[in-house]
Design a protein around this motif. Structure first.
Motif, short mmCIF file in Angstrom:
data_model
loop_
_atom_site.label_atom_id
_atom_site.label_comp_id
_atom_site.label_asym_id
_atom_site.label_seq_id
_atom_site.Cartn_x
_atom_site.Cartn_y
_atom_site.Cartn_z
N HIS A 69 -9.64 -1.60 2.05
CA HIS A 69 -9.72 -2.39 3.13
C HIS A 69 -8.58 -2.27 4.34
N ASP A 70 -8.03 -0.88 4.21
CA ASP A 70 -7.06 -0.52 4.97
C ASP A 70 -5.80 -1.38 5.41
N LEU A 71 -5.27 -1.94 4.26
CA LEU A 71 -4.05 -2.89 4.37
C LEU A 71 -2.98 -2.17 3.87
N GLN A 72 -2.81 -0.85 3.96
CA GLN A 72 -1.71 -0.07 3.61
C GLN A 72 -0.33 -0.53 4.08
N SER A 73 -0.54 -0.91 5.41
CA SER A 73 0.85 -0.93 6.22
C SER A 73 1.54 -2.32 5.73
N TYR A 74 0.80 -3.34 4.96
CA TYR A 74 1.72 -4.39 4.45
C TYR A 74 2.37 -3.94 3.22
N PHE A 75 2.29 -2.75 2.79
CA PHE A 75 2.62 -2.51 1.40
C PHE A 75 3.27 -1.11 1.69
#
Length: 82
Positions: A69-75
């Motif tokens: 879901h391309d949420l890597q920036s949060y982690f």
């Protein structure tokens, strides 16, 4: 380029209930539930009905969901930056 994920940030979401509460702001709940069950079934080699009943997730399963879901920036792991 793959972004390194901070494992300590992911550990908070190992329990499925906490995982759902955090990610429901980014992904529709029902599709998240289905996809997470599929990831668990694949990674643990379980039937889908048993995968739905898992309450504690692994880091690998959470990472797979985040990358999908391309949420890597949060982690993102900020300790490796200069």
């Amino acid at each position: 380029m793959q972004v390194g994920l901070d494992i300590t940030k992911l550990k908070k979401y190992l329990k499925k209930e906490k995982f759902y509460r955090f990610f429901q702001d980014y992904v529709p709940f029902e599709s998240m539930r289905i996809e997470l069950s599929e990831i668990v079934a694949e990674k643990r080699k379980l039937p889908l009905d048993k995968a739905k009943r898992i309450r504690v997730l692994t880091i690998v399963e959470i990472e797979s969901f985040i990358r999908t879901h391309d949420l890597q920036s949060y982690f993102k792991d900020t300790s490796k930056e200069d």
